[in-house]
Design a protein around this motif. Sequence first.
Motif, short mmCIF file in Angstrom:
data_model
loop_
_atom_site.label_atom_id
_atom_site.label_comp_id
_atom_site.label_asym_id
_atom_site.label_seq_id
_atom_site.Cartn_x
_atom_site.Cartn_y
_atom_site.Cartn_z
N SER A 1 0.72 -15.42 23.82
CA SER A 1 2.13 -15.77 23.59
C SER A 1 2.19 -17.19 23.05
N TYR A 2 2.43 -17.28 21.76
CA TYR A 2 2.42 -18.58 21.11
C TYR A 2 3.51 -19.49 21.67
N GLU A 3 4.66 -18.91 21.96
CA GLU A 3 5.78 -19.73 22.43
C GLU A 3 5.52 -20.33 23.81
N GLN B 1 13.04 -21.29 18.84
CA GLN B 1 11.70 -21.18 18.24
C GLN B 1 11.75 -21.53 16.76
N SER B 2 10.64 -22.03 16.23
CA SER B 2 10.56 -22.18 14.77
C SER B 2 9.24 -21.56 14.33
N HIS B 3 9.30 -20.83 13.23
CA HIS B 3 8.10 -20.16 12.74
C HIS B 3 7.85 -20.52 11.28
N PRO B 4 6.59 -20.75 10.93
CA PRO B 4 6.28 -21.12 9.55
C PRO B 4 6.23 -19.91 8.61
N PHE B 5 6.86 -20.05 7.47
CA PHE B 5 6.79 -18.99 6.45
C PHE B 5 6.63 -19.64 5.08
N THR B 6 5.94 -18.93 4.21
CA THR B 6 5.74 -19.42 2.86
C THR B 6 6.99 -19.13 2.04
N ILE B 7 7.32 -20.07 1.18
CA ILE B 7 8.52 -19.87 0.36
C ILE B 7 8.18 -18.90 -0.77
N PHE C 1 12.31 -15.96 2.14
CA PHE C 1 11.11 -15.77 2.93
C PHE C 1 10.89 -14.27 3.07
N VAL C 2 9.67 -13.83 2.84
CA VAL C 2 9.37 -12.42 3.08
C VAL C 2 8.45 -12.37 4.29
N ILE C 3 8.92 -11.65 5.29
CA ILE C 3 8.30 -11.78 6.61
C ILE C 3 7.76 -10.44 7.11
N LYS C 4 6.54 -10.48 7.57
CA LYS C 4 5.98 -9.29 8.20
C LYS C 4 6.15 -9.45 9.71
N ALA C 5 6.82 -8.48 10.31
CA ALA C 5 7.11 -8.61 11.75
C ALA C 5 5.84 -8.51 12.56
N LYS C 6 5.72 -9.44 13.53
CA LYS C 6 4.61 -9.36 14.49
C LYS C 6 5.21 -8.90 15.81
N ARG C 7 4.77 -9.47 16.93
CA ARG C 7 5.25 -8.96 18.22
C ARG C 7 6.40 -9.77 18.81
N GLY C 8 6.59 -11.00 18.33
CA GLY C 8 7.55 -11.90 18.98
C GLY C 8 8.89 -11.97 18.26
N ALA C 9 9.26 -13.21 17.84
CA ALA C 9 10.56 -13.44 17.22
C ALA C 9 10.78 -12.56 16.00
N THR C 10 9.73 -12.42 15.20
CA THR C 10 9.88 -11.65 13.97
C THR C 10 10.16 -10.18 14.29
N ALA C 11 9.53 -9.67 15.35
CA ALA C 11 9.76 -8.28 15.74
C ALA C 11 11.19 -8.11 16.24
N LEU D 1 -3.98 -19.11 3.12
CA LEU D 1 -3.71 -18.59 4.47
C LEU D 1 -4.00 -19.68 5.52
N GLN D 2 -3.11 -19.76 6.47
CA GLN D 2 -3.33 -20.73 7.56
C GLN D 2 -3.19 -20.02 8.90
N VAL D 3 -4.10 -20.29 9.78
CA VAL D 3 -3.98 -19.76 11.15
C VAL D 3 -4.35 -20.88 12.10
N TRP D 4 -3.66 -20.90 13.24
CA TRP D 4 -4.04 -21.88 14.27
C TRP D 4 -3.69 -21.38 15.64
C1 LIG Z 1 1.54 -21.88 7.04
C2 LIG Z 1 1.92 -20.46 7.39
C3 LIG Z 1 2.66 -19.72 6.50
C4 LIG Z 1 3.01 -18.41 6.85
N1 LIG Z 1 3.74 -17.67 5.96
C5 LIG Z 1 4.09 -16.41 6.28
C6 LIG Z 1 4.86 -15.61 5.38
O1 LIG Z 1 5.25 -16.03 4.30
N2 LIG Z 1 5.16 -14.36 5.76
C7 LIG Z 1 4.76 -13.85 6.95
O2 LIG Z 1 5.05 -12.71 7.25
N3 LIG Z 1 4.04 -14.58 7.82
C8 LIG Z 1 3.71 -15.85 7.52
N4 LIG Z 1 3.00 -16.59 8.41
C9 LIG Z 1 2.72 -16.03 9.72
C10 LIG Z 1 3.97 -16.21 10.61
O3 LIG Z 1 4.24 -17.57 10.86
C11 LIG Z 1 3.76 -15.55 11.96
O4 LIG Z 1 3.50 -14.21 11.72
C12 LIG Z 1 5.02 -15.67 12.81
O5 LIG Z 1 5.19 -17.01 13.24
C13 LIG Z 1 4.88 -14.76 14.00
O6 LIG Z 1 6.01 -14.93 14.85
P1 LIG Z 1 6.16 -14.01 16.15
O7 LIG Z 1 6.94 -14.74 17.20
O8 LIG Z 1 6.68 -12.69 15.78
O9 LIG Z 1 4.63 -13.96 16.54
P2 LIG Z 1 3.78 -13.38 17.74
O10 LIG Z 1 3.75 -11.90 17.74
O11 LIG Z 1 4.18 -14.05 19.00
O12 LIG Z 1 2.35 -13.93 17.28
C14 LIG Z 1 1.65 -13.38 16.18
C15 LIG Z 1 0.67 -14.39 15.64
O13 LIG Z 1 1.38 -15.45 15.00
C16 LIG Z 1 0.99 -16.70 15.56
N5 LIG Z 1 2.20 -17.53 15.68
C17 LIG Z 1 3.31 -17.24 16.36
N6 LIG Z 1 4.21 -18.25 16.25
C18 LIG Z 1 3.61 -19.17 15.47
C19 LIG Z 1 4.01 -20.46 15.02
N7 LIG Z 1 5.20 -20.98 15.33
N8 LIG Z 1 3.16 -21.16 14.26
C20 LIG Z 1 1.95 -20.64 13.94
N9 LIG Z 1 1.51 -19.44 14.34
C21 LIG Z 1 2.34 -18.72 15.10
C22 LIG Z 1 0.44 -16.35 16.95
O14 LIG Z 1 -0.55 -17.27 17.37
C23 LIG Z 1 -0.18 -15.01 16.73
O15 LIG Z 1 -1.48 -15.12 16.23
C24 LIG Z 1 2.63 -17.88 8.08
C25 LIG Z 1 1.90 -18.65 8.97
C26 LIG Z 1 1.54 -19.92 8.64
C27 LIG Z 1 0.77 -20.74 9.62
#
Ligand SMILES: Cc1cc2nc3c(=O)[nH]c(=O)nc-3n(C[C@H](O)[C@H](O)[C@H](O)COP(=O)(O)OP(=O)(O)OC[C@H]3O[C@@H](n4cnc5c(N)ncnc54)[C@H](O)[C@@H]3O)c2cc1C
Length: 717
Positions: A375-377, A475-481, A491-501, A714-717
Motif C-alpha cells: 500500500s503505497y499510501e 493522495q497525489s499520483h504521478p502521470f505522464t502528460i 492523462f491516460v491512466i491504467k487503473a491499478k488497485r488503489g486510487a486509480t481503481a 518508465l519510472q518506478v520507486w
Molecule cells: C513518473 C511516472 C509517470 C507515470 N505515468 C503514468 C501514466 O501516464 N499512466 C499510467 O497509467 N500510469 C503512470 N504511472 C504509474 C502511476 O503513477 C501508478 O499506476 C498510480 O500512481 C497507481 O495509483 P494507485 O493508487 O491506483 O496504485 P496502487 O494500486 O496502490 O499501486 C500500484 C503501483 O503503483 C505504485 N504507486 C502508487 N502510488 C504511487 C505514487 N504516488 N507514486 C509512485 N508510485 C506509486 C505502487 O508502489 C505500486 O507499485 C506513472 C508513474 C510514474 C512514477
Amino acid sequence: MKLSIVLTLATLPSALAASGYHRTPVGEYISSGCKYATEAKVTFCKKSNAKRFDCQCTNENALASMAYCGYQETEHSPDKRHSFEKSFIKSCKGNITHDDIEAAYNRALKKIVSVKDIPNFNKTVPVKVPVKYDHTAYVTGYRSRESRSRNKDDALEMSFVLLCFWGLVTVSSGLVHVSRRMAPTLWLSANRSLNNITLFRKLRQYVTIPATHRGKHTEKYGYLGFLPTRLESIIIFIFVTLSVVFHAVRYEFVFPNTSYKTRHAQMGRLVGDRSGMLANCLFVLTWLFASRNSIILAFTGWKQSTMLTYHKAIARTAIASTLVHTIAMLVHTLDLGKDRYTSRSKTGWWRWGSVATVAACVILIQAQAWFRMYSYEIFLYLHILLAVFVLAGAWIHTAWFDDEQWYFACAALWCLDRFIRLARMGYFGFRTAHARVLSAESGIFEVVVPKHKAWIAFPGAVAYVYFLGTPLFWQSHPFTIAPAEDGKLRFVIKAKRGATASILRRLLASPDQTASIRICVEGPYGNYAPIKNYDHLLIYAGGSGIPGPLCYAKHLGELALSSRAPFVKLYWVVRHAADLDWYKDDLTALARYSNIQPIVYITRPESALATKAEADSFSDDDSNEGPASSPQKENSLSEITTRLPYSKQLAHVQFRYSRPDTAQLIAEDMADFAGASVAVMSCASPNMVDDIRAAVAVAAGSHKSSTIDYYEELQVW
Ligand SMILES: Cc1cc2nc3c(=O)[nH]c(=O)nc-3n(C[C@H](O)[C@H](O)[C@H](O)COP(=O)(O)OP(=O)(O)OC[C@H]3O[C@@H](n4cnc5c(N)ncnc54)[C@H](O)[C@@H]3O)c2cc1C
Ligand SMILES: NC(=O)c1ccc[n+]([C@@H]2O[C@H](COP(=O)([O-])OP(=O)(O)OC[C@H]3O[C@@H](n4cnc5c(N)ncnc54)[C@H](OP(=O)(O)O)[C@@H]3O)[C@@H](O)[C@H]2O)c1
C-alpha cells in the motif's frame, strides 16, 4: 524552478558555514595537557573544574604554573606557543592577555618550585607558589584531548568528503547532461570517436547501461524491490564503502586517559562521536535526495527514480550510522557506571535521541519494497510521520551539543520542497476535469483538464494529480502528460488497485462512463530527453506507457516540417486491437509526418474479438457475421485491424500480430542504422523495459560505427 535552484544552493553551504566548525588548534591540546599536568599533583584553588580553566585564569600561582608548562613545551616552536597563548586566552574568555601570560611565565621562572620542595606538602591544601609540572602527566593530558578532538575533526572532514563525493557524482552527471543539451553535435561526434575504442564500448555494455543483476531494474527483484542500474550500484557501493571506512579508521586510543578509565568507555565515546557526526551529514544528504524540486534534478537531468534510488541508499547508511552511534554511546555510558546510566537516561538529549533512533529503525522496515507495493499510501504517510520524528528527535538531541545546524538544513530542504509543491499547485488551481473510460476491459481511462497558457507541457513531462472531488483527495499520483488539444492537459491512466481503481469504478458506474472531477495538478516535472539531434529515434512503448513516447513522436514530426529531425520508429505493443481506441486520434495524426513510422504489435489478437471495441467494429462494418462466428477469424489476423472503424485512418500504421522479441528487433534496427546516431527510448511494462535496456547494452557494446544512447522514460520507486 529558478527560485528552487537559488534557495537549494544557498541552504546547504550556509548551514555548514553557520555551524562554525574548524580543526582544533594544537594550542588547545597544550592547554589541556598543561592544566592536567599542573593539577595532577597539587591544588591551586579550593574549587577547580576538570574541564574549565577558572582557577588558571584567576589564581596567580595556577596561571604562572600553566604559563611555565605552556612555554616549556613550546620552547622550540613559536607557532605552537602562539597557538597555546590564543587557546589559553580563549579559555579564560579574554580575561587575561598575552602580556599577562608572559608576566606569569617570568614570575614562574623566578619562583617556581618542585612539589618535593614544598614543606609539609598536602595535596588537598592550595599551594602558595607556582609548581613545576610533570611531563608524563602533560603528555597524557595532551594526548587524551588530542585523540577526542582529532576524532571530531576527522568526522567533520569525512562528512565533507561524503558531501564532496555526491557533489562529484552530481557535477559529473550534470556536465554530461548539460554538454548533451548545449552542444549536442559535439557530444555526438565525441561519442562516435570514443566508440572506436573497445574499452569505451565495453564500459557502456557492462557498466553504464545494464541493470545490476539478471537484467532487472524496473521489474521487481523479489523482496529486494527495485535494483539500481549497474552504474548506480557502483556509485552506491563506493559511497557505502567510504562510509564504512570512515566509521572504522583513524581512532587513537590513549591510555592512561584523563577522561576515561576503561578501554570500552573510551572506544564507545570515540566511535559514538564519529558515527553521530557522520549520521548528521548523512541525514542532510538523505533529505537532499528526497526532494522533488531539487537543483540536482534540474542540473543532472536524472529521473526522480534515480534520485530516490540514491535517497534510499543514503538513508539506509544514515540509519546504520545512527545505530552505531546509539550502541557505542550506550556502551560508553554503561561503562561509566550505573549511576551515570540512570542520570543520563533521564536527560532530554537521551530521550529525544532515542525517539529519533526508534523512528529511523521503523522507517528501515516500513520503507521496504514489499510494504510500498502493498500500500503505497500507507507507506507514504507513515514515512512522512516517521521522518518528522527523526528530524525533531535528532534536532533536539543535537541542540544539546550545539550541533543542530545539520537539521536546520534538513528542515530547510524539506520546507522548501513542500513550499514549491504548494506554489505549483496554487498556480494550477483547482479545476474541473472531464474523465472518461477508454477501455473498460483494459481498465484505461483518460482525464482531460483545461490549463493556463503559461503552464508548459513538454514531451517527457510528468505531473502529480490530486483527485480532489473524490474521497482520495489527499493522495497525489504521478502521470505522464499525454498529447492533447491546445489549452488542455490530458492523462491516460491504467487503473491499478488503489486510487486509480476507485476512479475507474466511479466512471464505470455512471451511465455514459464519464464524470466531471475537481482536480489539482502539481507540475510539470521531468526532463525533456535531448533526442532531436540523433539521426534516428527508436521508441518502444507498451500498453499505457505510450503517452510520453507519443508526445516525443509528435514533437519530432512537427520539427521535421520545418527543419532537420530524426527519423522515428515508434513501436507500440498492445494486447488487443481495441487498445488502439485509446490513441486512435493521435495515431491518425502521425500520418502528417513523413519522418514517423508507427508500428503496432498486437500480442493477443485472437482474444481481441471478445472486446467491446472489436465487437463494435464488426457491427459498424455492416458485416452479418458476429465476431465469434466469423469463419475467417483464424485465417487472417490482419482482419482484426482492417475491420476497425478507423482502419482507413491508420493506413500509415504497420500492424504485426505477435509479441515482439525486443532483443531481435533492436539488433535488426541497429544493423539497418549502422554508422548513424541512434537514440532508443522506452516506456512500457517493467519486464519489457528491462529487456530493452539489456538489448541496448549489447548493441552499444558491439556497434563500433554507431552512436547509441538510451533514454528510459518508465519510472518506478
Ligand atoms: C513518473 C511516472 C509517470 C507515470 N505515468 C503514468 C501514466 O501516464 N499512466 C499510467 O497509467 N500510469 C503512470 N504511472 C504509474 C502511476 O503513477 C501508478 O499506476 C498510480 O500512481 C497507481 O495509483 P494507485 O493508487 O491506483 O496504485 P496502487 O494500486 O496502490 O499501486 C500500484 C503501483 O503503483 C505504485 N504507486 C502508487 N502510488 C504511487 C505514487 N504516488 N507514486 C509512485 N508510485 C506509486 C505502487 O508502489 C505500486 O507499485 C506513472 C508513474 C510514474 C512514477
Ligand atoms: N513514465 C512512467 O513511468 C509511466 C508512464 C506511463 C505508464 N506507466 C506505467 O507503465 C506500465 C505500462 O504497462 P501496461 O500495464 O500498460 O502494459 P501491459 O498491458 O502489461 O503490456 C502491454 C503490452 O506489452 C507486451 N509485453 C509485456 N512484456 C513484454 C516483453 N518483455 N516483450 C514484448 N512485449 C511485452 C504485453 O504482451 P503480453 O500480452 O504478451 O503480455 C502487452 O501486449 C503501467 O504500469 C503504467 O502504469 C509508467
